[in-house]
Design an enzyme around this catalytic site. Structure first.
Site, short mmCIF file in Angstrom:
data_model
loop_
_atom_site.label_atom_id
_atom_site.label_comp_id
_atom_site.label_asym_id
_atom_site.label_seq_id
_atom_site.Cartn_x
_atom_site.Cartn_y
_atom_site.Cartn_z
N ARG A 289 8.45 6.47 12.49
CA ARG A 289 8.47 6.31 13.94
C ARG A 289 8.57 4.84 14.31
NH1 ARG A 289 5.39 2.74 13.76
NH2 ARG A 289 3.14 2.76 13.44
N HIS B 76 -2.01 -1.09 18.80
CA HIS B 76 -3.43 -1.29 18.47
C HIS B 76 -4.33 -0.79 19.60
CE1 HIS B 76 -3.18 -3.37 14.61
NE2 HIS B 76 -2.11 -3.98 15.07
N ASN C 158 1.26 -4.61 3.55
CA ASN C 158 0.60 -3.40 3.08
C ASN C 158 -0.78 -3.35 3.73
OD1 ASN C 158 -0.91 -1.54 1.58
ND2 ASN C 158 0.43 -1.81 -0.20
N LYS C 159 -0.92 -2.41 4.68
CA LYS C 159 -2.11 -2.41 5.52
C LYS C 159 -3.40 -2.14 4.74
CE LYS C 159 0.94 -1.43 8.01
NZ LYS C 159 2.32 -1.89 8.19
N ASP D 10 0.55 7.80 14.52
CA ASP D 10 1.64 8.03 13.56
C ASP D 10 1.71 9.50 13.15
OD1 ASP D 10 1.62 5.34 13.80
OD2 ASP D 10 0.90 4.91 11.78
P1 ADP Z 1 3.83 1.42 6.82
O1 ADP Z 1 3.10 2.66 7.17
O2 ADP Z 1 3.94 0.44 7.94
O3 ADP Z 1 5.17 1.66 6.19
P2 ADP Z 1 1.60 0.95 5.01
O4 ADP Z 1 1.10 -0.32 4.41
O5 ADP Z 1 0.69 1.66 5.93
O6 ADP Z 1 2.99 0.62 5.72
O7 ADP Z 1 2.02 1.97 3.84
C1 ADP Z 1 2.92 1.61 2.83
C2 ADP Z 1 2.60 2.39 1.56
O8 ADP Z 1 3.02 3.77 1.69
C3 ADP Z 1 3.36 1.86 0.36
O9 ADP Z 1 2.71 0.76 -0.24
C4 ADP Z 1 3.36 3.11 -0.56
O10 ADP Z 1 2.14 3.23 -1.27
C5 ADP Z 1 3.45 4.27 0.43
N1 ADP Z 1 4.87 4.70 0.53
C6 ADP Z 1 5.74 4.45 1.52
N2 ADP Z 1 6.97 4.99 1.25
C7 ADP Z 1 6.88 5.58 0.04
C8 ADP Z 1 7.79 6.30 -0.81
N3 ADP Z 1 9.05 6.51 -0.48
N4 ADP Z 1 7.32 6.77 -1.98
C9 ADP Z 1 6.04 6.56 -2.34
N5 ADP Z 1 5.15 5.90 -1.60
C10 ADP Z 1 5.55 5.40 -0.43
P1 NG1 Z 2 1.30 1.33 10.73
O1 NG1 Z 2 2.04 0.16 11.16
O2 NG1 Z 2 2.14 2.52 10.59
O3 NG1 Z 2 0.48 1.16 9.50
C1 NG1 Z 2 -1.00 1.41 12.28
C2 NG1 Z 2 -1.87 2.64 12.52
C3 NG1 Z 2 -1.66 3.25 13.92
C4 NG1 Z 2 -1.75 2.19 15.00
C5 NG1 Z 2 -0.82 1.02 14.65
C6 NG1 Z 2 -0.94 -0.13 15.62
C7 NG1 Z 2 -2.44 4.04 10.60
C8 NG1 Z 2 -2.01 5.14 9.73
N1 NG1 Z 2 -1.59 3.68 11.56
O4 NG1 Z 2 0.34 1.75 12.02
O5 NG1 Z 2 -2.62 4.27 14.15
O6 NG1 Z 2 -3.08 1.76 15.19
O7 NG1 Z 2 -1.09 0.49 13.35
O8 NG1 Z 2 -0.60 0.28 16.91
O9 NG1 Z 2 -3.53 3.52 10.45
MG MG Z 3 1.04 2.85 7.67
#
Ligand code: ADP
Ligand code: NG1
Ligand code: MG
Length: 459
Positions: A46, A53, A240-241, A196
């Site tokens: 998305r 936040h 990586n959150k 999300d």
């Molecule tokens: P965002 O949600 O913004 O993309 P996050 O830090 O919350 O970032 O999550 C990223 C993590 O999700 C990656 O480090 C990995 O562990 C997992 N991930 C994302 N895409 C894949 C994929 N295609 N296959 C396996 N794991 C994935």
């Molecule tokens: P991303 O960027 O997808 O990790 C996170 C939070 C949302 C929201 C946004 C900021 C998770 C899974 N997602 O998103 O709930 O707080 O940051 O608006 O924690």
């Molecule tokens: Mg995320």
């Protein structure tokens, strides 16, 4: 699973004219497990247009689903409780297996949890409401760039939950799945708000959504002018959150701001976790909440000892009532700045969804970015640079999207200017600033709102 249309996917790929990702996953599945999958799930990423936040503070947000997805191909093995996981990108995401009756979700705050833990979050969410799950063989494929604020993590959690629910013939609604997955992703360590997972299940093609969380999850369509086009641009900085305490520190700062404001207003503060709850109890509007913050909280950071004094608790009690495991060591909290961002952003969302002027919508997006940069401090110099280039190259508005500290920018551009805008950003950001000449079409693209999670069966 009545709410999910079960789409049929012909085994005979000759019947499908275009090359299809699903058949590549099918081939990978057969190579891995020497059998065909029973079904696929597909969950979109998305982009959040505005309302950053604030979901975990109890305020509504405005995301739309994008064309990139996490797919999982699944074979149900009724005679075992074994989960076998493989990933299309096997060199990056290693194979994994465990018993579905006994597994642990491992966190890792140094490098981030390994990928299977996100899958296990979704599985665990479903297993909380059933006893004897069937085993599953799974291949995962994703084209949502990870760590880019486009919600790859939640798409993976939601895909795992949907796969587990469908494999076990569970009756569960989209709303229930969304709420369950939001709680389940907390097992990874970050305490997000539910945006999300909600958009992953509740999105529909053609419109962004206004998603509210209080008193219960509620979704409405947001129709923007046909001239509106949203361009998503990767800054090329990833975040990586779950590999740091940055995200939870913001969650906790908002929680403490809510508790301090509640205590100052004579409310019973210990049960209060969200800024929206304080507003609700005080019965005043958002401009008055902003006034309350500006008059009652100070600019300098609050030391932990000062927060304890204000709330009349010792450090141990504060730790258990208000902090998370990974924020116990944080000593300073910027309560005023974080609360100011949240209330003003909540107000911007309301204005954004009710305006029919694209110029106004763009201006609100710009203000959102400035607030995230200056008050919430979750931007990044590359994001600021990119937003600035968007502003200079014809966007009506631009802002960081997702949690920030890296990731993507979303820009509002009128339909007639999109092609020219994309070319200019390719040149000024990717070529001149970043010296990057890889396939730029996956780094900057225009996206239409697409539909939510789907199930596909092979026929
Ligand atoms: P965002 O949600 O913004 O993309 P996050 O830090 O919350 O970032 O999550 C990223 C993590 O999700 C990656 O480090 C990995 O562990 C997992 N991930 C994302 N895409 C894949 C994929 N295609 N296959 C396996 N794991 C994935
Ligand atoms: P991303 O960027 O997808 O990790 C996170 C939070 C949302 C929201 C946004 C900021 C998770 C899974 N997602 O998103 O709930 O707080 O940051 O608006 O924690
Ligand atoms: Mg995320």
């Amino acid at each position: 699973m009545e709410e999910f249309p079960i789409l049929k996917m012909p085994k005979d790929r000759e019947l499908v004219k275009l090359p299809n990702t699903l058949y590549n996953i099918l081939d990978e599945f057969v190579a891995e497990y020497r059998t065909e999958p029973d079904f696929f799930v597909r969950v979109p990423g998305r982009v959040n247009l505005i309302g950053e936040h604030i979901d975990y503070c109890g305020y509504g947000v405005c995301p739309m689903a994008i064309q990139q997805n996490i797919f999982a191909a699944v074979k149900v093995t009724e005679d075992s409780d074994l989960l076998k996981l493989a990933n299309f990108e096997g060199s990056k995401f290693k194979k994994f297996q465990c018993s579905l009756l006994n597994f642990e979700i491992l966190r890792d705050e140094k490098v981030g949890p390994s990928w299977e833990n996100y899958f296990l979050c979704g599985v665990k969410g479903i297993l909380e409401s059933m006893e004897k799950p069937s085993g599953m063989c799974v291949v995962v494929f994703g084209d949502i760039p990870p760590g880019a604020g486009l919600s790859s993590s939640s798409a993976l959690v939601c895909a795992a939950a949907l796969a587990t629910a469908y494999a076990n013939k569970l009756k569960i609604s989209k709303l229930e799945l969304a709420a369950l997955c939001a709680r389940a992703e907390h097992h990874i360590g970050t305490q997000g708000g539910g945006m999300d997972q909600a958009i992953a299940f509740l999105a529909s093609a053609g419109s962004a959504k206004f998603i509210e969380f209080e008193p219960t999850l509620k979704v409405q369509d947001v129709q923007l002018s046909a001239m509106a086009n949203f361009v998503i641009i990767q800054s090329l900085v990833t975040k990586n959150k779950a590999a740091s305490s940055d995200f939870n520190t913001r969650v906790v700062e908002c929680r403490l701001a809510a508790q301090v404001l509640a205590k100052q207003s004579g409310l019973e503060w210990k049960g209060i976790k969200r800024l929206a709850a304080v507003q609700d109890l005080l019965g005043i509007d958002l401009p008055n909440m902003i006034k309350l913050v500006s008059e009652n909280l100070h600019d300098s950071p609050y030391l932990k000892s000062e927060v304890c004094k204000l709330l009349e608790v010792d450090e141990q009690e504060l730790n258990s009532v208000s902090l998370t495991e990974n924020t116990l060591g944080v000593q300073e909290f910027k309560l005023k700045q974080r609360a100011m961002h949240v209330f003003s952003e909540a107000l911007r969302v309301k204005q954004f969804i009710s305006t029919n002027k694209l110029e106004d919508a763009g201006k609100l997006m710009n203000e959102s970015h400035e607030s995230l940069r200056d008050l919430y401090e979750c931007s990044h110099p590359q994001l600021d640079k990119l937003v600035d280039l968007c502003w200079k190259n014809g966007a009506l508005g631009a802002r960081l999207t997702g949690a920030g500290w890296g990731g993507c920018v979303v820009a509002l551009v009128t339909v007639d200017k999109v092609v020219e805008f994309i070319e200019k950003i390719k040149k000024t950001y990717f070529l001149n600033t970043m010296n990057c000449d890889e396939n730029l079409d996956s780094l900057i693209f225009s996206s239409k709102p697409t539909h939510g999670a789907r199930i596909l069966v092979l026929v």
